[in-house]
Design an enzyme around this catalytic site. Structure first.
Site, PDB file in Angstrom:
ATOM      1  N   HIS A 232       0.884  -1.172   0.000  1.00  0.00           N
ATOM      2  CA  HIS A 232       0.000   0.000   0.000  1.00  0.00           C
ATOM      3  C   HIS A 232       0.919   1.218   0.000  1.00  0.00           C
ATOM      4  O   HIS A 232       1.682   1.431   0.948  1.00  0.00           O
ATOM      5  CB  HIS A 232      -0.901  -0.022   1.233  1.00  0.00           C
ATOM      6  CG  HIS A 232      -1.482   1.308   1.601  1.00  0.00           C
ATOM      7  ND1 HIS A 232      -2.136   2.108   0.700  1.00  0.00           N
ATOM      8  CD2 HIS A 232      -1.505   1.977   2.789  1.00  0.00           C
ATOM      9  CE1 HIS A 232      -2.536   3.214   1.324  1.00  0.00           C
ATOM     10  NE2 HIS A 232      -2.159   3.160   2.581  1.00  0.00           N
ATOM     11  N   TYR A 263      -6.366   8.473  -0.159  1.00  0.00           N
ATOM     12  CA  TYR A 263      -6.722   9.358   0.939  1.00  0.00           C
ATOM     13  C   TYR A 263      -5.660  10.433   1.089  1.00  0.00           C
ATOM     14  O   TYR A 263      -4.512  10.280   0.643  1.00  0.00           O
ATOM     15  CB  TYR A 263      -6.882   8.580   2.259  1.00  0.00           C
ATOM     16  CG  TYR A 263      -5.644   7.836   2.703  1.00  0.00           C
ATOM     17  CD1 TYR A 263      -4.607   8.491   3.374  1.00  0.00           C
ATOM     18  CD2 TYR A 263      -5.498   6.468   2.487  1.00  0.00           C
ATOM     19  CE1 TYR A 263      -3.475   7.818   3.790  1.00  0.00           C
ATOM     20  CE2 TYR A 263      -4.374   5.781   2.895  1.00  0.00           C
ATOM     21  CZ  TYR A 263      -3.362   6.454   3.549  1.00  0.00           C
ATOM     22  OH  TYR A 263      -2.235   5.786   3.946  1.00  0.00           O
ATOM     23  N   ASP A 551     -26.529 -24.290  11.823  1.00  0.00           N
ATOM     24  CA  ASP A 551     -27.940 -24.554  11.545  1.00  0.00           C
ATOM     25  C   ASP A 551     -27.966 -25.609  10.464  1.00  0.00           C
ATOM     26  O   ASP A 551     -27.534 -25.350   9.329  1.00  0.00           O
ATOM     27  CB  ASP A 551     -28.628 -23.266  11.087  1.00  0.00           C
ATOM     28  CG  ASP A 551     -30.098 -23.470  10.774  1.00  0.00           C
ATOM     29  OD1 ASP A 551     -30.849 -23.821  11.697  1.00  0.00           O
ATOM     30  OD2 ASP A 551     -30.489 -23.279   9.600  1.00  0.00           O
TER      31      ASP A 551
END
Length: 842
Positions: A232, A263, A551
């Site tokens: 980055h 930014y 589930d």
């Protein structure tokens, strides 16, 4: 050093990595009673050289992901309490109309999480940030709570607190060279010791919080932490007189120039510009230089200016005169961690018991993730929020490979500031798993969506003629119809009228066989498994605190043989949970048979007649009742059939060896010609059919933050056999629900422009009668957990938990979608279609 503490021979927990997560974690563990901790880092303190030391330490608290938002807000609370946070405000600006729409969506998420936010015009943005050029933007999304934190200081304070409790030994400048594991006759091996450059430490648990080095440490134990280091770019432009005149690190709000993927934030007298627009630059963990070979730190690599040039031009454009004469000062290719799905990797590793991952966590989430993990280790499951998105066990084996990790990281790096649709599909590394029916569904124009590597038909282009037949309308807004088709609703109506076949080959299937199988499953499942052979049991698995952990369906095939069936998205997590709790006695086998068995669903009013023609057997309710399981021959081929329905129609799931699947499909399709059989996709199975019946979905409605009582799934009596979460379940039944899962209908779809809108089910908040945010007695917000059309009932349906006082049928509320309120009504029943279930049992 003479005051260097001796390395202990044993510790309850070793935390490897003294960045923001590891340093916060030792204090959170100490708060929970762990009193013999050791924190190890090969670098020096207070800044050992990882991403914590160089990351741009600002926090924008709004995120579309609830889990990330909860971790971020909790982190801000902790940074504030430590006195290391400066609130400066911040704005995300839009250069395009598409981004403006996304900012309206951001406003919706901010409202859901209770974050202060507002939309600004270009002139209003310029009022708050006078150096920003309003001519290049269309608007902004302002958050007053955007902040800058001192993450290195925060880590120091948290370590000091743990030290002051007498709970911690710190071993900096100490390298971990090995992890010893103990093989077990059954289940996963278990961690035994951490070996360092100073010797061996016996441990109960170890936590890998090493950021970009985490995969290498995990490999020492034969485990995997699927992430890759990635660059980055960051550069300071200066000196800038206006910024220097503030006398502070941060004197102006932070700007995220979202369409430029960058930014801009003040850093004393310079403007730091960070970019996510450059080409993905991935680094192998073993290629990261050591401390001695690094000009700055191992995670601050040499800057490649050519990659940054476009963003430099865009920064000068949006900040205009401010940067005139400013040059590049400090500039790096900084390393951060990327995972295959852009989420953190937290929890106990899949391969090794008591070895935990705390990786791919950014500064904004660090203290919150540390608290979550401390709760997980201490209590058996987190309490801060449900970790469904970050649980490291979510990955299938192919997703943990380096090739997959890097391919997906390359794809999503440039989406860091992108506009990502809730239904958006991956492009890279597809076709990892294909159903045995893939060749058949492909010829019918199946449009495939991925489910943890499995390619599932979402709808079929061969059914396009049904759209006109059933008069299904399109959706006017592109965003609402993206990754959707009117064919889904047409397939739904056809299945309700005639019969449909559904490729369920992505089902995850585990066979549990042996004399100890029943006792084991009784200890795992909330509902009773001691049912006669030939019975299907629908049941949740609970966390120790009584929330949902899984589930699924369990079929009793014989006295000592059971089959567990769960969904593709949860197969890896569920398998890890089962294996974590395997006993040592060897009294049964647990086998993953997902690749060996293929499942086909046949549902609709004509399903019984169709299958009777294929088999000749009696499929009537009397001979083959609902929830029963039978071995049958279809066209002479052996299959196991279960009469069950997730779509609310009479029909069966058909289980067969994968090698037989195509022949069974052909037989059903051939016999079905006279019954109007059509292929039906997962858009019906997982959304429209499910929602008309009010069925809850794991990871959406069913999370660890809600109990079966609140989800409407509690049985009248709790079984006597003990199981995980039983005590908490009983307590929840006694206390009653703080919220109730309800179905709501949209009363009016028209937005301010008069066009119909259709919420995507992306956590849109419910608003009370006065327009306020709805929060239950336990502090949980009411938000949309699922959304979709109910074609048979002619209503667009939403599911959400509501406090009891707002859950009564007929209660009128609003849902906020794209920052506009739309009227909704609480439905009279959870199941709007066939609420008594008569059709499934006909």
């Amino acid at each position: 050093m003479s005051d260097r503490p001796p390395q202990p021979a044993a510790a309850s927990i070793a935390v490897i990595g003294a960045g923001i997560v590891g340093s916060c974690l030792v204090e959170h563990l100490a708060q929970r009673g762990w009193d013999d901790l050791v924190l190890i880092d090969k670098g020096p303190l207070p800044d050992p050289g990882g991403s914590t030391g160089h990351a741009s330490n600002f926090i924008f608290p709004t995120d579309h992901s609830r889990e990330v938002a909860m971790l971020t807000l909790e982190s801000q609370r902790q940074y504030e309490a430590l006195g290391v946070q400066t609130t400066c405000g911040g704005v995300e600006v839009a250069r395009t109309e598409a981004r403006l729409e996304e900012l309206r969506r951001r406003m919706t998420s901010a409202r859901a999480w209770g974050t202060d936010a507002e939309l600004l015009t270009p002139a209003e943005v310029a009022e708050r940030i006078p150096y920003l050029n309003p001519d290049v933007i269309l608007g902004g999304f302002w958050m007053s709570s955007v902040s800058v934190v001192d993450s290195v200081r925060a880590g120091t304070l948290m370590r000091q607190r743990a030290l002051s409790r007498g709970a911690l030994t710190i071993l900096d400048n100490t390298e971990v060279t090995g992890l010893e594991v103990e093989a077990r006759p059954r289940g996963r091996p278990r961690l035994r010791a951490v070996v360092t450059s100073r010797g061996r430490i016996d441990v109960e648990h170890a936590v890998i919080a090493c950021g970009v080095w985490s995969p290498l440490i995990a490999e020492l134990a034969g485990a995997s932490i699927p992430l890759t280091p990635a660059v980055h770019q960051m550069a300071d432009l200066g000196p800038v007189g206006l910024l220097r005149a503030t006398g502070d690190e941060i004197g102006y709000p932070i700007v995220r120039d979202m369409d430029a993927f960058m930014y801009e934030r003040q850093k004393y007298g310079a403007m730091e510009v960070g970019s996510y627009a450059h080409r993905p630059i991935l680094v192998h963990p073993e290629d990261i230089p050591g401390l001695e070979a690094s000009a700055r730190s191992p995670t601050e690599l040499p800057f490649t200016g050519d990659d940054f040039a476009p963003q430099l031009a865009q920064a000068r454009e949006i900040m205009g005169e401010l940067l005139e004469g400013a040059g590049i000062g400090y500039a790096i290719n900084g390393l951060l961690s990327l995972t295959p799905d852009a989420q953190p990797v937290l929890g106990e590793t899949t391969e090794v018991g008591n070895l935990w991952s705390a990786a791919a966590v950014w500064i904004k989430e660090g203290p919150g993730a540390a608290r979550l993990l401390a709760e997980w280790i201490t209590h058996g499951h987190p309490r801060l929020c449900d970790p469904h998105e970050s649980d490291v066990t979510r990955f299938q084996p192919h997703e943990r490979t380096r090739g997959h990790v890097r391919a997906r990281a390359r794809e999503h790096f440039n989406k860091t500031y992108g506009i990502v649709h809730p239904r958006e599909q991956w492009e890279s590394r597809r076709d990892a798993h294909r159903s045995a029916l893939h060749a058949r569904t492909e010829t019918l124009g199946a449009v495939y969506y991925e489910a943890r590597g499995w390619e599932r038909p979402q709808w079929y282009e061969s059914n396009a003629d049904l759209v006109e037949r059933y008069g299904v309308a399109d959706r006017p807004r592109e965003w609402d119809r993206r990754w959707w088709s009117p064919i889904i609703e047409a397939e739904h109506l056809h299945l309700r009228e005639k019969v449909g076949v559904v490729d369920l080959g992505a089902f995850q299937i585990f066979d549990v066989t042996g004399p100890g199988a029943l006792a084991y499953l009784e200890g795992m499942a909330a509902n009773g498994c001691d049912r006669p052979p030939g019975t299907s049991i629908y049941t949740p698995l609970l966390t120790p605190d009584g929330g949902f952990r899984a589930d699924l369906t369990i079929q009793r095939l014989a006295a000592d043989r059971f089959r567990v069936v769960t969904g593709a998205f949860d197969g890896a997590r569920d398998a890890a949970w089962f294996r974590k709790h395997l006993p040592e006695d060897g009294s049964f086998r647990f086998e993953d048979r997902s690749a060996e068995i293929c499942t086909l669903g046949v549902w609709g009013p004509r399903a019984e007649a169709l299958l009777g023609r294929v088999s000749g057997a009696d499929f009537s309710q009397a001979a083959f009742p609902y929830a029963s399981v039978r071995d049958i021959a279809l066209d002479g081929l052996p299959v196991t059939m279960c009469r069950i329905s997730y779509v609310g129609e009479s029909g069966w799931e058909i289980y067969m060896e994968a090698s037989l699947a195509a022949r069974v499909w052909d037989a059903v399709r051939e016999a079905g010609r006279g019954f109007g059989v059509r292929p039906v996709g997962a858009g019906v199975y997982g959304t429209t059919g499910r929602m008309e019946k009010g069925y809850a979905l794991m990871g959406a409605e069913l999370t660890s933050e809600y109990s079966p009582v609140e989800a409407g799934l509690a049985r009248p009596r709790v079984k006597r056999a003990d199981f995980i979460g039983r005590a908490a379940y009983l307590k929840a039944k006694k206390a009653g629900p703080a919220a109730t899962l309800r179905t709501l209908t949209m009363d009016d779809h028209a937005d301010a422009s008069g066009l119909a809108r259709f919420p995507t089910g992306g956590n849109e908040p419910l608003l009370g009668p006065g327009g306020g945010r709805i929060v239950d007695a336990r502090g949980r917000e009411s938000r949309v957990t699922s959304a979709g059309m109910g074609p048979s009932v002619g209503k667009y349906l939403l599911m959400a938990y509501l406090p009891p006082e707002l859950a009564a049928p007929g209660t009128r509320l609003h849902v906020l979608y794209m920052n506009e309120p739309f009227p909704v009504t609480v439905a009279a029943e959870r199941a709007l279609f066939d609420p008594t279930g008569a059709r499934m049992r006909s």
